[in-house]
Design a protein around this motif. Structure first.
Motif, PDB file in Angstrom:
ATOM      1  N   ARG A 524     -27.449 -62.887   0.336  1.00 12.49           N
ATOM      2  CA  ARG A 524     -27.931 -64.233  -0.021  1.00 12.49           C
ATOM      3  C   ARG A 524     -27.163 -65.294   0.760  1.00 12.49           C
ATOM      4  O   ARG A 524     -26.616 -66.239   0.190  1.00 12.49           O
ATOM      5  N   SER A 525     -27.081 -65.113   2.072  1.00 13.71           N
ATOM      6  CA  SER A 525     -26.408 -66.117   2.901  1.00 13.71           C
ATOM      7  C   SER A 525     -27.299 -67.347   3.038  1.00 13.71           C
ATOM      8  O   SER A 525     -28.528 -67.244   2.975  1.00 13.71           O
ATOM      9  N   ARG A 526     -26.676 -68.494   3.227  1.00  5.89           N
ATOM     10  CA  ARG A 526     -27.442 -69.740   3.426  1.00  5.89           C
ATOM     11  C   ARG A 526     -26.850 -70.511   4.606  1.00  5.89           C
ATOM     12  O   ARG A 526     -25.654 -70.432   4.860  1.00  5.89           O
ATOM     13  N   THR A 527     -27.694 -71.308   5.267  1.00  6.22           N
ATOM     14  CA  THR A 527     -27.162 -72.156   6.343  1.00  6.22           C
ATOM     15  C   THR A 527     -26.994 -73.590   5.873  1.00  6.22           C
ATOM     16  O   THR A 527     -26.388 -74.408   6.547  1.00  6.22           O
ATOM     17  N   THR A 528     -27.563 -73.914   4.739  1.00  6.91           N
ATOM     18  CA  THR A 528     -27.384 -75.251   4.181  1.00  6.91           C
ATOM     19  C   THR A 528     -26.725 -75.089   2.821  1.00  6.91           C
ATOM     20  O   THR A 528     -26.868 -74.050   2.174  1.00  6.91           O
ATOM     21  N   LEU A 529     -26.026 -76.113   2.386  1.00  5.38           N
ATOM     22  CA  LEU A 529     -25.305 -75.973   1.120  1.00  5.38           C
ATOM     23  C   LEU A 529     -25.644 -77.116   0.153  1.00  5.38           C
ATOM     24  O   LEU A 529     -24.847 -77.476  -0.706  1.00  5.38           O
ATOM     25  N   GLY A 530     -26.826 -77.664   0.320  1.00  2.00           N
ATOM     26  CA  GLY A 530     -27.272 -78.693  -0.621  1.00  2.00           C
ATOM     27  C   GLY A 530     -27.968 -78.056  -1.807  1.00  2.00           C
ATOM     28  O   GLY A 530     -28.016 -76.832  -1.939  1.00  2.00           O
ATOM     29  N   LEU A 531     -28.522 -78.909  -2.683  1.00  2.00           N
ATOM     30  CA  LEU A 531     -29.302 -78.387  -3.797  1.00  2.00           C
ATOM     31  C   LEU A 531     -30.625 -77.884  -3.232  1.00  2.00           C
ATOM     32  O   LEU A 531     -31.329 -78.638  -2.553  1.00  2.00           O
ATOM     33  N   PRO A 532     -30.980 -76.636  -3.481  1.00  2.00           N
ATOM     34  CA  PRO A 532     -32.208 -76.110  -2.887  1.00  2.00           C
ATOM     35  C   PRO A 532     -33.467 -76.787  -3.432  1.00  2.00           C
ATOM     36  O   PRO A 532     -33.466 -77.336  -4.540  1.00  2.00           O
ATOM     37  N   GLY A 533     -34.508 -76.700  -2.635  1.00  3.97           N
ATOM     38  CA  GLY A 533     -35.829 -77.153  -3.076  1.00  3.97           C
ATOM     39  C   GLY A 533     -35.895 -78.653  -3.251  1.00  3.97           C
ATOM     40  O   GLY A 533     -35.277 -79.407  -2.510  1.00  3.97           O
ATOM     41  N   VAL A 534     -36.671 -79.068  -4.246  1.00  2.00           N
ATOM     42  CA  VAL A 534     -36.883 -80.504  -4.456  1.00  2.00           C
ATOM     43  C   VAL A 534     -35.856 -81.104  -5.427  1.00  2.00           C
ATOM     44  O   VAL A 534     -36.023 -82.241  -5.878  1.00  2.00           O
ATOM     45  N   GLN A 535     -34.830 -80.374  -5.728  1.00  2.00           N
ATOM     46  CA  GLN A 535     -33.896 -80.854  -6.760  1.00  2.00           C
ATOM     47  C   GLN A 535     -33.192 -82.156  -6.364  1.00  2.00           C
ATOM     48  O   GLN A 535     -32.972 -83.023  -7.199  1.00  2.00           O
ATOM     49  N   GLN A 536     -32.806 -82.266  -5.089  1.00  2.00           N
ATOM     50  CA  GLN A 536     -32.127 -83.484  -4.665  1.00  2.00           C
ATOM     51  C   GLN A 536     -33.068 -84.685  -4.797  1.00  2.00           C
ATOM     52  O   GLN A 536     -32.661 -85.759  -5.267  1.00  2.00           O
ATOM     53  N   GLU A 537     -34.311 -84.474  -4.419  1.00  2.00           N
ATOM     54  CA  GLU A 537     -35.312 -85.548  -4.551  1.00  2.00           C
ATOM     55  C   GLU A 537     -35.471 -85.952  -6.006  1.00  2.00           C
ATOM     56  O   GLU A 537     -35.545 -87.130  -6.335  1.00  2.00           O
TER      57      GLU A 537
END
Ligand code: BGC
Length: 766
Positions: A524-537
């Protein structure tokens, strides 16, 4: 099925009397003196080993995954049929992923009653943070810095798993990692070798107890030896290339700590290390682990990692892979099927010494004896106990306690937290807030979906407030283990309006956002570390109508939280806290528990800073030169520091440090003390952290290194002097020849509540 009484069986397998189908033992071994002597385990193993054929010894080195519905009929064709046949011949030493008393008993019965020598199986399972009652993910537990609680959590996990037939866990994972992109950071203790070593020690003690032969304890497994946490760019299974100093001083120490704690098994791993796959790495397994560290347990490969040496480009085919792995000291083959098919020929051809086979079988048998499996192969197979023990209240109480201790308060402006218990209108928003599966995190194979207490349920227990709830955005995709979670919830904004409407009229908005349980963990590696999906919006849309937001994070790794830190008044890092998650979070939000967790990993400001860690090296150009040129070690766009440093975490009370003193007693003993005062209004706990810096050394040292910590509970206005003793162990380091040395020179000592602690003093070692 042939029935043999357990007592006869126990004697039979220890070679005291001959049993049906077995070879005849020599007179010395069956003499009455031999029968009545109190043999130690090594003697029993030696006796047994003498009776085993080469194939049977290799059989001990073969581990199969559960291969048929054990409650159903045995398979008649295919791979599973082959495995079944091997099991009956005594060519299987261990199985994994067979669980539940009934299932374990069935396979054990075949091993014990149908094979020539009746050697019991050792049954392995990933009991990573609980069996069915799930405690916080290991990274979260590590945030407690509470070694007793962590040990207890492992103890509970062992007892519950043991009641389900398991006698060996593939834990603890003690891989140090500095890279939040790597999904498996959730499974370890974070970035620091000192904290990691203490936690590794506590976890092994918890799983194994003081007596491995108890039916409540299970064998532990230190994994993944070694370097797995340093996968390039955090991409799972990727290449690892690290220098000697990092290997000796950062990666090895937690593994050494597990040996100090008496760990009985090790697991190697998928990665190559400096060009050699670790499964085939003789230096790691024979020279270091079994040589220098004198480890007398056994090493299991990781899943299929022997065969993977072909894909690494290290072995020319499966047979060659088996040869390399056996010669390098991998004692047990997990699911490559190569030892069982190739090793006997390799021995006959002279490519693998039979002494290596004997050594591996001896190590495996020894652990089986220690577990008491020869005395009673069914000791973990008590149906009544299974019914009574699994899910018992005491386990839930321990899970709740651990969950509360794991929470880290990241921000709390104007004392927005704790929430008032009466008269507040609270809008709870976020799909994770009502989710009863995601809080279980990854590696919770035996736990049932929908069994965690959700935040919604936890908060509903506080009845005197007006609580409303909206999901805002759904997380329903991506909850299953094998789907691609990165696509979760990226488009659907249809539930935003409802959440915004609730937020408009609320006094406080509690938003539960983050990653779903399977978004971290293996692969489950990721290249971004923000809140996934539309959560930040969603978060920003809610923020537009109500700024009084408490952000509760559910995640398995450090995230980038710059916007959040800048705009939101309160942030709570609540990880994935297991079965009791919602209760723990509610008790912290309402102030019934004062948080004391501290981050075990740095939280970056940008993915580009990763790998980021507090114990970095100074470099030759550490700061802005006088002439103000660009030629110093920095980024153009983001400062070097993390957003939240290692060791950071707030409380509802405040602590002050004063009167730091250090006294050099000798080059091997420095006494340090500091006064800690609870200067706030509530009782609280603080993790007092001591860091050193060795200013110049033959091998450069990090700018800071954690070398002591203590969890201290103080009433308001109470003060306590905290004393640390630094010994050779804390003051020294490994040079590049692998020698542990303490060098004379100047050292700084810093004490405080995180790795930026600025109270400091200096000492000189002569
Ligand atoms: C993991 C190990 C685990 C094993 C057995 C592998 O994929 O890397 O950590 O113990 O599977 O489930």
């Amino acid at each position: 099925m042939r029935k043999i009484s357990l007592i006869i069986l126990a004697y039979c397998v220890t070679g005291f009397i001959s049993c049906k189908n077995s070879t005849t033992y020599n007179s010395e071994e069956t003499s009455s003196a031999f029968l009545t002597s109190v043999l130690d385990i090594d003697q029993k193993v030696a006796t047994l080993l003498k009776q085993m054929t080469l194939e049977e010894k290799i059989g001990q080195m073969n581990q199969y995954n559960g291969f048929w519905d054990i409650t159903g009929p045995a398979p008649s064709s295919g791979d599973a049929a082959k495995k079944y046949e091997h099991l009956r011949k005594g060519y299987v030493g261990s199985m994994l992923n067979v669980r539940g008393v009934e299932n374990v008993r069935k396979v054990q019965q075949i091993a014990v009653e149908e094979t020539r020598l009746g050697i019991p199986l050792i049954i392995g399972f990933d009991v990573i943070h609980g069996y069915e009652t799930i405690s916080p993910i290991p990274l979260a537990e590590s945030a407690s810095w509470d070694l007793e609680a962590i040990k207890k959590s492992a103890q509970v996990a062992a007892e519950e798993a043991a009641a389900a037939g398991i006698n060996w866990t593939f834990a603890p994972m003690v891989d140090i990692s500095r890279d939040a992109r790597w999904g498996r950071v959730m499974e370890g203790a974070g970035e620091d070798p000192y904290l990691g070593s203490k936690i590794a020690f506590a976890r092994v003690q918890g799983f194994q107890g003081s007596d491995l032969s108890q039916h409540t304890t299970i064998a532990a497994c230190a994994k993944h030896f070694a370097g797995y946490g340093f996968a390039e760019s955090g991409r799972e299974y990727n290449t690892v290339d690290v220098g000697t100093s990092t290997l000796n001083n950062i990666i090895f120490p937690p593994f050494q700590a597990t040996i100090d704690a008496g760990v009985r098994t090790f697991m190697n791993s998928f990665n190559e290390l400096n060009g050699i796959p670790v499964t085939g790495n003789k230096y790691l397994q024979r020279d270091i682990l079994k040589g220098q560290w004198e480890f007398d347990g056994f090493v299991v490969s990781d899943w299929g990692s022997i065969e993977e040496m072909v894909f690494h480009g290290h072995a020319k085919d499966g047979k060659h892979a088996a040869e390399i792995a056996a010669n390098a000291g991998s004692d047990m083959d997990m699911e490559s099927y190569l030892y069982v098919t190739e090793l006997a020929n390799l021995v006959r051809e002279g490519s693998v010494k039979e002494a290596y086979i004997d050594d591996a079988a001896r190590r495996i048998l020894r652990v089986k004896f220690e577990l008491g499996l020869f005395e009673d192969p069914y000791k973990y197979c008590d149906r009544q106990r299974e019914k009574e023990v699994i899910g018992q209240q005491a386990f839930h109480d321990a899970a709740l306690d651990m969950a509360k201790k794991s929470i880290v308060l990241l921000k709390n402006d104007n004392q927005l937290l704790p929430l008032k218990k009466q008269g507040q209108k609270i809008a709870l928003i976020g799909a994770l807030a009502s989710d009863k599966t995601s809080p279980l995190g990854n590696w919770r194979i035996a736990a049932k979906d929908n069994t965690a207490v959700s935040v919604l349920e936890g908060m509903q227990a506080y009845k005197d407030n007006q609580l409303t709830y909206a999901k805002g955005a759904d997380l329903s995709l991506g909850k299953t283990k094998f789907t691609a979670e990165l696509n979760i919830n990226t488009t659907d904004r249809s539930e935003f309006p409802q959440a915004i409407a609730l937020a408009k009229t609320a006094d406080v908005v509690v938003m539960v956002l983050g990653e779903v349980g399977y978004q971290s963990g293996e692969a489950r590696s990721r290249t971004t570390l923000g809140l996934p999906g539309v959560q930040q919006e969603l978060l920003e849309a809610v923020f537009k109508v109500n700024k009084n937001i408490v952000l509760v994070l559910n995640n398995g790794r450090p995230l980038v939280l710059n916007w959040h830190q800048e705009h939101l008044p309160a942030i709570v890092e609540a990880w994935q806290l297991g079965t009791q998650s919602g209760n723990a979070i509610a008790q912290v939000l309402y102030g019934d528990y004062n948080p004391s967790g501290k981050l075990p990993m740095s939280f970056p400001r940008a993915v580009g800073q990763v790998p980021i860690y507090y114990n970095y090296k100074n470099t030759g150009r550490p700061s802005i030169p006088a002439s103000n040129t660009v030629f110093w070690s920095h980024f153009q766009d983001v400062e070097n520091t993390p957003l939240y440093p290692f060791g950071y975490g707030l409380s509802y009370t405040t602590f002050e440090y004063s009167a730091l003193k250090a006294k050099v007693v000798s080059n091997k003993k420095v006494e340090v003390s500091v006064m800690l005062t609870n200067s706030g209004k509530l009782t609280g706990k603080e993790v007092v952290q001591l860091y050193i810096r060795d200013h110049f050394a033959s091998v450069t040292r990090p700018v800071r290194e954690l070398k002591g910590f203590e969890l201290v509970r103080l009433e308001p206005n109470q003060s306590q002097r905290i004393v640390f003793t630094l010994t050779e162990k804390e003051l020294g380091f490994y040079d590049n020849q692998g020698n542990f040395i303490v060098e004379p020179g100047d050292y700084s000592i810093f004490i405080g509540g995180d790795s930026n602690a600025n109270l400091h003093t200096k000492i000189t070692l002569k």
